[in-house]
Scaffold this motif. Structure first.
Motif, PDB file in Angstrom:
ATOM      1  N   PHE A  76       0.851  -1.182   0.000  1.00 44.52           N
ATOM      2  CA  PHE A  76       0.000   0.000   0.000  1.00 44.52           C
ATOM      3  C   PHE A  76       0.889   1.234   0.000  1.00 44.52           C
ATOM      4  O   PHE A  76       2.099   1.148   0.216  1.00 44.52           O
ATOM      5  CB  PHE A  76      -0.953   0.015   1.203  1.00 44.52           C
ATOM      6  N   VAL A  77       0.269   2.386  -0.258  1.00 51.33           N
ATOM      7  CA  VAL A  77       0.973   3.670  -0.203  1.00 51.33           C
ATOM      8  C   VAL A  77       0.499   4.409   1.028  1.00 51.33           C
ATOM      9  O   VAL A  77      -0.704   4.640   1.195  1.00 51.33           O
ATOM     10  CB  VAL A  77       0.701   4.530  -1.458  1.00 51.33           C
ATOM     11  N   VAL A  78       1.421   4.773   1.918  1.00 55.09           N
ATOM     12  CA  VAL A  78       1.070   5.588   3.074  1.00 55.09           C
ATOM     13  C   VAL A  78       1.410   7.032   2.735  1.00 55.09           C
ATOM     14  O   VAL A  78       2.504   7.329   2.242  1.00 55.09           O
ATOM     15  CB  VAL A  78       1.788   5.120   4.359  1.00 55.09           C
ATOM     16  N   VAL A  79       0.455   7.923   2.952  1.00 56.54           N
ATOM     17  CA  VAL A  79       0.619   9.335   2.593  1.00 56.54           C
ATOM     18  C   VAL A  79       0.338  10.204   3.805  1.00 56.54           C
ATOM     19  O   VAL A  79      -0.682  10.055   4.475  1.00 56.54           O
ATOM     20  CB  VAL A  79      -0.345   9.742   1.459  1.00 56.54           C
ATOM     21  N   SER A  80       1.266  11.106   4.093  1.00 57.37           N
ATOM     22  CA  SER A  80       1.110  12.012   5.226  1.00 57.37           C
ATOM     23  C   SER A  80       1.602  13.398   4.824  1.00 57.37           C
ATOM     24  O   SER A  80       2.641  13.516   4.160  1.00 57.37           O
ATOM     25  CB  SER A  80       1.925  11.495   6.419  1.00 57.37           C
ATOM     26  N   PRO A  81       0.874  14.461   5.194  1.00 56.16           N
ATOM     27  CA  PRO A  81       1.334  15.822   4.882  1.00 56.16           C
ATOM     28  C   PRO A  81       2.591  16.144   5.675  1.00 56.16           C
ATOM     29  O   PRO A  81       2.571  16.204   6.894  1.00 56.16           O
ATOM     30  CB  PRO A  81       0.156  16.708   5.278  1.00 56.16           C
ATOM     31  N   HIS A  82       3.681  16.345   4.990  1.00 52.41           N
ATOM     32  CA  HIS A  82       4.997  16.488   5.631  1.00 52.41           C
ATOM     33  C   HIS A  82       5.160  17.871   6.263  1.00 52.41           C
ATOM     34  O   HIS A  82       5.081  18.888   5.589  1.00 52.41           O
ATOM     35  CB  HIS A  82       6.081  16.258   4.586  1.00 52.41           C
ATOM     36  N   THR A  83       5.389  17.897   7.569  1.00 54.77           N
ATOM     37  CA  THR A  83       5.610  19.154   8.274  1.00 54.77           C
ATOM     38  C   THR A  83       6.956  19.189   8.990  1.00 54.77           C
ATOM     39  O   THR A  83       7.454  20.256   9.322  1.00 54.77           O
ATOM     40  CB  THR A  83       4.500  19.391   9.322  1.00 54.77           C
ATOM     41  N   THR A  84       7.559  18.013   9.239  1.00 57.14           N
ATOM     42  CA  THR A  84       8.839  17.946   9.941  1.00 57.14           C
ATOM     43  C   THR A  84       9.475  16.584   9.690  1.00 57.14           C
ATOM     44  O   THR A  84       8.775  15.595   9.450  1.00 57.14           O
ATOM     45  CB  THR A  84       8.651  18.144  11.465  1.00 57.14           C
ATOM     46  N   TRP A  85      10.808  16.537   9.742  1.00 59.96           N
ATOM     47  CA  TRP A  85      11.504  15.255   9.571  1.00 59.96           C
ATOM     48  C   TRP A  85      11.163  14.286  10.703  1.00 59.96           C
ATOM     49  O   TRP A  85      11.228  13.070  10.537  1.00 59.96           O
ATOM     50  CB  TRP A  85      13.009  15.483   9.515  1.00 59.96           C
ATOM     51  N   ILE A  86      10.763  14.821  11.855  1.00 61.62           N
ATOM     52  CA  ILE A  86      10.417  13.971  13.002  1.00 61.62           C
ATOM     53  C   ILE A  86       9.214  13.098  12.666  1.00 61.62           C
ATOM     54  O   ILE A  86       9.122  11.939  13.079  1.00 61.62           O
ATOM     55  CB  ILE A  86      10.131  14.836  14.250  1.00 61.62           C
ATOM     56  N   GLU A  87       8.305  13.649  11.899  1.00 61.94           N
ATOM     57  CA  GLU A  87       7.103  12.923  11.498  1.00 61.94           C
ATOM     58  C   GLU A  87       7.445  11.646  10.739  1.00 61.94           C
ATOM     59  O   GLU A  87       6.857  10.578  10.976  1.00 61.94           O
ATOM     60  CB  GLU A  87       6.240  13.827  10.626  1.00 61.94           C
ATOM     61  N   ILE A  88       8.409  11.736   9.839  1.00 59.36           N
ATOM     62  CA  ILE A  88       8.784  10.590   9.019  1.00 59.36           C
ATOM     63  C   ILE A  88       9.317   9.459   9.891  1.00 59.36           C
ATOM     64  O   ILE A  88       9.002   8.283   9.684  1.00 59.36           O
ATOM     65  CB  ILE A  88       9.828  11.009   7.965  1.00 59.36           C
ATOM     66  N   ILE A  89      10.102   9.808  10.901  1.00 61.46           N
ATOM     67  CA  ILE A  89      10.657   8.803  11.812  1.00 61.46           C
ATOM     68  C   ILE A  89       9.549   8.105  12.589  1.00 61.46           C
ATOM     69  O   ILE A  89       9.498   6.867  12.679  1.00 61.46           O
ATOM     70  CB  ILE A  89      11.664   9.454  12.774  1.00 61.46           C
ATOM     71  N   TYR A  90       8.628   8.883  13.144  1.00 60.58           N
ATOM     72  CA  TYR A  90       7.574   8.288  13.964  1.00 60.58           C
ATOM     73  C   TYR A  90       6.559   7.514  13.127  1.00 60.58           C
ATOM     74  O   TYR A  90       5.961   6.546  13.622  1.00 60.58           O
ATOM     75  CB  TYR A  90       6.885   9.351  14.821  1.00 60.58           C
ATOM     76  N   LEU A  91       6.378   7.894  11.889  1.00 64.36           N
ATOM     77  CA  LEU A  91       5.503   7.104  11.032  1.00 64.36           C
ATOM     78  C   LEU A  91       6.131   5.731  10.791  1.00 64.36           C
ATOM     79  O   LEU A  91       5.429   4.717  10.731  1.00 64.36           O
ATOM     80  CB  LEU A  91       5.249   7.821   9.708  1.00 64.36           C
ATOM     81  N   GLY A  92       7.460   5.707  10.675  1.00 62.72           N
ATOM     82  CA  GLY A  92       8.151   4.434  10.554  1.00 62.72           C
ATOM     83  C   GLY A  92       7.941   3.569  11.789  1.00 62.72           C
ATOM     84  O   GLY A  92       7.742   2.355  11.691  1.00 62.72           O
ATOM     85  N   PHE A  93       7.978   4.196  12.978  1.00 65.69           N
ATOM     86  CA  PHE A  93       7.710   3.460  14.219  1.00 65.69           C
ATOM     87  C   PHE A  93       6.273   2.919  14.227  1.00 65.69           C
ATOM     88  O   PHE A  93       6.015   1.799  14.658  1.00 65.69           O
ATOM     89  CB  PHE A  93       7.890   4.372  15.441  1.00 65.69           C
ATOM     90  N   ALA A  94       5.331   3.750  13.755  1.00 64.98           N
ATOM     91  CA  ALA A  94       3.918   3.373  13.796  1.00 64.98           C
ATOM     92  C   ALA A  94       3.623   2.158  12.918  1.00 64.98           C
ATOM     93  O   ALA A  94       2.740   1.351  13.241  1.00 64.98           O
ATOM     94  CB  ALA A  94       3.051   4.554  13.359  1.00 64.98           C
ATOM     95  N   LEU A  95       4.340   2.027  11.824  1.00 58.59           N
ATOM     96  CA  LEU A  95       4.093   0.927  10.897  1.00 58.59           C
ATOM     97  C   LEU A  95       4.979  -0.289  11.153  1.00 58.59           C
ATOM     98  O   LEU A  95       4.759  -1.346  10.579  1.00 58.59           O
ATOM     99  CB  LEU A  95       4.302   1.395   9.452  1.00 58.59           C
ATOM    100  N   TYR A  96       5.985  -0.155  12.003  1.00 54.49           N
ATOM    101  CA  TYR A  96       6.909  -1.255  12.261  1.00 54.49           C
ATOM    102  C   TYR A  96       6.145  -2.474  12.786  1.00 54.49           C
ATOM    103  O   TYR A  96       5.196  -2.314  13.569  1.00 54.49           O
ATOM    104  CB  TYR A  96       7.964  -0.810  13.286  1.00 54.49           C
ATOM    105  N   PRO A  97       6.471  -3.709  12.347  1.00 56.83           N
ATOM    106  CA  PRO A  97       7.693  -4.130  11.647  1.00 56.83           C
ATOM    107  C   PRO A  97       7.652  -3.990  10.129  1.00 56.83           C
ATOM    108  O   PRO A  97       8.605  -4.386   9.450  1.00 56.83           O
ATOM    109  CB  PRO A  97       7.813  -5.597  12.041  1.00 56.83           C
ATOM    110  N   THR A  98       6.561  -3.460   9.579  1.00 56.77           N
ATOM    111  CA  THR A  98       6.532  -3.221   8.139  1.00 56.77           C
ATOM    112  C   THR A  98       7.494  -2.094   7.790  1.00 56.77           C
ATOM    113  O   THR A  98       7.473  -1.031   8.424  1.00 56.77           O
ATOM    114  CB  THR A  98       5.110  -2.830   7.695  1.00 56.77           C
ATOM    115  N   SER A  99       8.335  -2.318   6.815  1.00 55.94           N
ATOM    116  CA  SER A  99       9.302  -1.305   6.384  1.00 55.94           C
ATOM    117  C   SER A  99       8.673  -0.376   5.351  1.00 55.94           C
ATOM    118  O   SER A  99       7.898  -0.823   4.501  1.00 55.94           O
ATOM    119  CB  SER A  99      10.543  -1.964   5.778  1.00 55.94           C
ATOM    120  N   ILE A 100       9.011   0.903   5.446  1.00 53.64           N
ATOM    121  CA  ILE A 100       8.539   1.884   4.469  1.00 53.64           C
ATOM    122  C   ILE A 100       9.678   2.213   3.506  1.00 53.64           C
ATOM    123  O   ILE A 100      10.817   2.447   3.924  1.00 53.64           O
ATOM    124  CB  ILE A 100       8.077   3.188   5.146  1.00 53.64           C
ATOM    125  N   HIS A 101       9.358   2.252   2.230  1.00 53.35           N
ATOM    126  CA  HIS A 101      10.307   2.719   1.216  1.00 53.35           C
ATOM    127  C   HIS A 101       9.940   4.165   0.908  1.00 53.35           C
ATOM    128  O   HIS A 101       8.893   4.438   0.319  1.00 53.35           O
ATOM    129  CB  HIS A 101      10.242   1.840  -0.024  1.00 53.35           C
TER     130      HIS A 101
END
Length: 201
Positions: free
Chosen positions: A34-59
């Motif tokens: 699937f494609v996960v889409v989030s309105p980017h406001t900070t680099w911190i968001e990208i890290i925590y989205l990775g945590f939220a989806l773990y153990p699934t890896s995001i490309h």
């Protein structure tokens, strides 16, 4: 392996210095691809989205400037990122994410969080990728610190997922489907933000 190692190390560090982390609507996360889409406001968001989806890896789709130099290219590649020309996105920009999705992976696209025309086009790009790959969109929003200084104040961090947006329609023109689903995606972001705001009152 490097992705998992980096995720673990960063997670430990942020657990120590950051605030409480909450994932809302985790039951809405589907099986890959699937494609996960989030309105980017900070680099911190990208890290925590990775945590939220773990153990699934995001490309991650990342601007090509981040890949300049041998070390940065190696680092970004091993963090599951792939380059795209965000100033002039074209048909060639779709090939890498579609190939990943066809191989059962998860692709993350993070256009900026404003509603100006260029960012609407970037969000439409995310819809186009999902449509051509035949996978759903998973909308997500981040609420929390935007800077290291705010992170150190241990503000609560929220990732909230929305309902899947499916694009497996064949009875209408592609242009109409992409237009409608892009509008739906923007509206979903607004709804998720409002839901978080309401819960925080």
């Amino acid at each position: 392996m490097f992705y998992k190692f980096a995720k673990t190390v960063v997670h430990v560090i942020l657990a120590i210095i950051g605030g409480r982390f909450q994932v809302q609507n985790k039951n809405k996360i589907p099986k890959a691809p699937f494609v996960v889409v989030s309105p980017h406001t900070t680099w911190i968001e990208i890290i925590y989205l990775g945590f939220a989806l773990y153990p699934t890896s995001i490309h991650y789709m990342a601007k090509q400037e981040l890949f300049k130099g041998r070390f940065l290219n190696w680092l970004m590649t091993h963090l599951n990122a792939f380059p795209v020309n965000r100033e002039k996105p074209g048909p060639s920009s779709l090939k890498a994410p579609i190939r990943l999705l066809k191989n059962g992976k998860v692709v993350g696209i993070f256009p900026s969080g404003t509603r100006n025309q260029s960012n609407i086009q970037l969000k439409r790009g995310a819809v186009t990728v999902a449509y051509k790959a035949g996978v759903p969109l998973l909308p997500a929003v981040y609420d929390g610190p935007k800077t290291i200084k705010e992170l150190l104040k241990r503000k609560k961090i929220i990732i909230r997922f929305g309902d899947l947006i499916h694009l497996n329609e064949s009875s209408r023109e592609q242009k109409d489907i992409l237009e409608e689903k892009s509008t739906e995606l923007l509206a979903t972001f607004d709804t998720l933000r409002q839901e978080i705001k309401t819960m925080k009152k």
